[in-house]
Design a protein around this motif. Structure first.
Motif, short mmCIF file in Angstrom:
data_model
loop_
_atom_site.label_atom_id
_atom_site.label_comp_id
_atom_site.label_asym_id
_atom_site.label_seq_id
_atom_site.Cartn_x
_atom_site.Cartn_y
_atom_site.Cartn_z
N HIS A 155 10.26 -3.24 3.52
CA HIS A 155 9.68 -2.84 2.24
C HIS A 155 9.02 -1.46 2.27
CE1 HIS A 155 10.30 -6.97 1.01
NE2 HIS A 155 9.67 -7.36 2.10
N ILE A 156 9.03 -0.81 3.44
CA ILE A 156 8.30 0.46 3.52
C ILE A 156 9.24 1.59 3.95
CG2 ILE A 156 6.04 -0.57 3.97
CD1 ILE A 156 6.53 -0.08 6.99
N PRO A 157 8.89 2.83 3.58
CA PRO A 157 9.75 3.97 3.94
C PRO A 157 9.47 4.46 5.36
CG PRO A 157 7.94 4.70 2.54
CD PRO A 157 7.77 3.22 2.70
N ILE A 158 9.79 3.64 6.32
CA ILE A 158 9.54 4.03 7.72
C ILE A 158 10.89 4.40 8.35
CG2 ILE A 158 9.68 1.63 8.61
CD1 ILE A 158 7.43 2.46 10.61
N PRO A 159 10.96 5.54 9.02
CA PRO A 159 12.22 5.89 9.69
C PRO A 159 12.57 4.81 10.72
CG PRO A 159 10.68 7.75 9.70
CD PRO A 159 9.91 6.55 9.22
N PRO A 160 13.84 4.43 10.82
CA PRO A 160 14.22 3.33 11.72
C PRO A 160 13.74 3.56 13.16
CG PRO A 160 16.11 4.06 10.42
CD PRO A 160 14.97 4.97 10.08
N GLU A 161 13.76 4.82 13.61
CA GLU A 161 13.36 5.09 15.00
C GLU A 161 11.86 4.88 15.22
OE1 GLU A 161 14.62 7.20 12.86
OE2 GLU A 161 13.54 9.11 12.86
N ASN A 162 11.11 4.76 14.12
CA ASN A 162 9.66 4.54 14.26
C ASN A 162 9.31 3.06 14.42
OD1 ASN A 162 9.52 7.23 13.82
ND2 ASN A 162 7.86 7.13 12.32
N PHE A 163 10.31 2.19 14.35
CA PHE A 163 10.05 0.76 14.58
C PHE A 163 10.61 0.40 15.96
CE2 PHE A 163 11.29 -3.84 13.59
CZ PHE A 163 10.03 -4.32 13.94
N ILE A 164 9.70 0.17 16.87
CA ILE A 164 10.08 0.00 18.28
C ILE A 164 9.89 -1.47 18.66
CG2 ILE A 164 9.47 0.74 20.63
CD1 ILE A 164 8.24 3.25 18.93
N ARG A 165 10.97 -2.09 19.08
CA ARG A 165 10.87 -3.52 19.41
C ARG A 165 11.91 -3.86 20.47
NH1 ARG A 165 14.53 -1.95 15.06
NH2 ARG A 165 15.68 -3.79 14.41
N PRO A 166 11.67 -4.97 21.18
CA PRO A 166 12.63 -5.36 22.22
C PRO A 166 13.98 -5.73 21.62
CG PRO A 166 10.58 -6.62 22.41
CD PRO A 166 10.52 -5.90 21.10
N ASN A 167 15.02 -5.40 22.35
CA ASN A 167 16.36 -5.82 21.96
C ASN A 167 16.67 -7.15 22.66
OD1 ASN A 167 19.03 -6.22 21.52
ND2 ASN A 167 19.74 -4.26 22.38
N CYS A 168 16.70 -8.21 21.89
CA CYS A 168 16.91 -9.53 22.50
C CYS A 168 18.39 -9.92 22.55
CB CYS A 168 16.09 -10.58 21.77
SG CYS A 168 14.33 -10.33 21.95
N ASP A 169 19.27 -8.97 22.23
CA ASP A 169 20.71 -9.26 22.33
C ASP A 169 21.25 -8.90 23.71
OD1 ASP A 169 20.72 -10.03 19.71
OD2 ASP A 169 21.21 -8.03 18.97
N VAL A 170 20.40 -8.36 24.56
CA VAL A 170 20.85 -7.99 25.91
C VAL A 170 20.13 -8.91 26.90
CG1 VAL A 170 21.25 -5.60 25.21
CG2 VAL A 170 19.04 -6.24 26.21
N ASP A 220 0.85 -1.20 0.00
CA ASP A 220 0.00 0.00 0.00
C ASP A 220 0.88 1.24 0.00
OD1 ASP A 220 -1.65 2.19 0.78
OD2 ASP A 220 -3.15 0.75 1.48
N LYS A 221 0.84 1.97 -1.07
CA LYS A 221 1.74 3.13 -1.22
C LYS A 221 1.15 4.41 -0.65
CE LYS A 221 4.67 0.50 -3.25
NZ LYS A 221 5.38 -0.29 -2.27
N ASP A 222 -0.06 4.35 -0.11
CA ASP A 222 -0.71 5.57 0.36
C ASP A 222 -0.58 5.80 1.86
OD1 ASP A 222 -1.57 6.09 -2.21
OD2 ASP A 222 -3.37 4.85 -1.96
N ILE A 223 0.19 4.97 2.52
CA ILE A 223 0.36 5.17 3.97
C ILE A 223 1.58 6.05 4.19
CG2 ILE A 223 0.84 4.04 6.17
CD1 ILE A 223 -0.62 1.57 5.09
N ASP A 224 1.39 7.08 4.99
CA ASP A 224 2.51 7.98 5.31
C ASP A 224 3.26 7.39 6.51
OD1 ASP A 224 4.25 9.97 5.84
OD2 ASP A 224 2.75 11.56 6.07
N TRP A 225 4.21 6.52 6.21
CA TRP A 225 4.87 5.75 7.28
C TRP A 225 5.69 6.64 8.22
CZ3 TRP A 225 3.22 1.16 8.58
CH2 TRP A 225 2.61 0.35 7.61
N LYS A 226 6.02 7.84 7.78
CA LYS A 226 6.76 8.75 8.68
C LYS A 226 5.91 9.10 9.89
CE LYS A 226 7.66 12.09 5.73
NZ LYS A 226 6.90 11.50 4.61
N ARG A 227 4.60 8.98 9.73
CA ARG A 227 3.69 9.34 10.82
C ARG A 227 3.18 8.11 11.58
NH1 ARG A 227 1.94 14.45 10.81
NH2 ARG A 227 2.60 15.74 9.07
N VAL A 228 3.78 6.98 11.31
CA VAL A 228 3.35 5.75 11.98
C VAL A 228 4.47 5.23 12.87
CG1 VAL A 228 2.46 3.40 11.65
CG2 VAL A 228 1.91 5.20 9.98
N LYS A 229 4.12 4.92 14.10
CA LYS A 229 5.08 4.26 15.00
C LYS A 229 4.63 2.81 15.12
CE LYS A 229 6.81 8.18 17.21
NZ LYS A 229 8.20 8.53 17.34
#
Ligand SMILES: O=C(O)[C@H](O)[C@@H](O)[C@H](O)[C@H](O)COP(=O)(O)O
Length: 322
Positions: free
Chosen positions: A188-203, A151-160
């Motif tokens: 596959h989407i133009p989302i800024p890396p800081e907008n993808f929030i997930r646990p760090n399982c390397d710690v 879907d190319k109509d989602i403004d991923w910059k505004r999505v966390k």
């Protein structure tokens, strides 16, 4: 044997999309909160490209073919779902292609899931300038995420985007939810890396939970519930996220917690707590195994039930209305 017309009357007009499944979507104006929604089983799935092949047959041979095809591509489908499919699946007796039939059915579900998520996200972005989108792992929603990426109509910059839960394994492992979600959607989407929030399982686990808790708390404190959309699944034991029944949430529980399961291969889990999940104003359940709905309502204290019963919750799965 039912004729094509009576089948169409039962399931809706030819060419219709997968039938809308359940609850009323929460409205965005500030009108009074709608009464709690009664969860309804979804109506049958009618893929558009099978509309011209609606001659019903229930021969055992075809049942097994569908079972094989679906079982191969989507092992979570069970016999209860299969029988629903067979009751609502139509094919031309002389030109039946079980593979394309099954693929169309599955694809219709995935398309519906992707469109629902996309519509809700776009509405939030439009009305609030932001959407907080929670994504569950597991197998069922992954194909919908793949379609969502188109879907190319989602403004991923505004999505966390955040992870509802994670199996505590390094992110490169095949069981990692973040790996699956990155592969299906994030990469596959133009989302800024800081907008993808997930646990760090390397710690270490405690550190991972603690940091993720702060990140989720930050979102809860700063983004109104109405701007949240959360995609959920339900496991075969009635669990949702990584909250396993019988589940009682202590009052002082944090937003992110560590849970354990002895039912599934990856035992250590990081998950939003129930009250954190309840902060989301919208839940979309994507299920490929309709039987888990019954399980959730039957087992003792399934954490899925309060979310299923929340106003506005939408459930999509392949199950006929009873
Ligand atoms: O990490 C996980 O496993 C999940 O987030 C979990 O809650 C999932 O949604 C259900 O187990 C359903 O999984 P399936 O979609 O594979 O049936």
């Amino acid at each position: 044997m039912l004729g094509a017309d009576s089948i169409l009357a039962e399931v809706g007009p030819a060419g219709s999309d997968v039938t809308e499944v359940s609850a009323t979507a929460k409205s965005f104006d500030k009108s009074p909160t709608p009464p709690p929604t009664v969860l309804r089983r979804p109506a049958p799935v009618v893929p558009q490209d099978l509309d011209d092949a609606m001659i019903i047959s229930r021969r055992q041979g075809e049942s097994e073919m569908i079972s094989d095809v679906i079982g191969g591509s989507r092992p979570v489908l069970n016999s209860s779902e299969l029988s629903c499919l067979l009751n609502d699946t139509f094919w031309r007796e002389d030109n039946f292609n079980a593979e394309s039939c099954a693929e169309s059915l599955i694809s219709a579900l995935d398309t519906k899931g992707a469109k629902l998520i996309a519509d809700h996200v776009k509405q939030r972005v439009q009305h609030y300038g932001i959407c907080v989108l929670g994504l569950s792992g597991g197998r069922s929603p992954i194909p919908a995420y793949e379609k969502l990426a188109e879907d190319k109509d989602i403004d991923w910059k505004r999505v966390k985007v955040f992870l509802v839960d994670e199996r505590y394994v390094v992110a490169s492992e095949k069981d990692s939810n973040q790996r699956a979600i990155i592969e299906a959607l994030i990469s596959h989407i133009p989302i800024p890396p800081e907008n993808f929030i997930r646990p760090n399982c390397d710690v270490p686990l405690n550190a991972s939970v603690s940091v993720y808790n702060s990140q989720i708390r930050d979102l809860i404190n700063n983004v109104d519930s109405d701007a949240w959309v959360t995609v959920m699944g339900i496991g075969p034991d009635g669990h949702t996220a990584s909250l396993f029944p019988p589940y009682d949430e202590p009052e002082d529980t944090l937003d992110v917690i560590h849970t354990n399961t002895d039912v599934f291969a990856i035992t250590r889990r990081i998950t939003l707590s129930l009250h954190a999940l309840e902060h989301s104003g919208q839940h979309i359940f994507i299920l490929t195994d309709a039987g888990v709905l019954d399980t959730a309502y039957k087992v003792d204290r399934s954490p899925a039930v309060p979310l299923l019963d929340a106003p506005g919750t939408v459930v999509i799965c392949m199950e006929k209305e009873k």
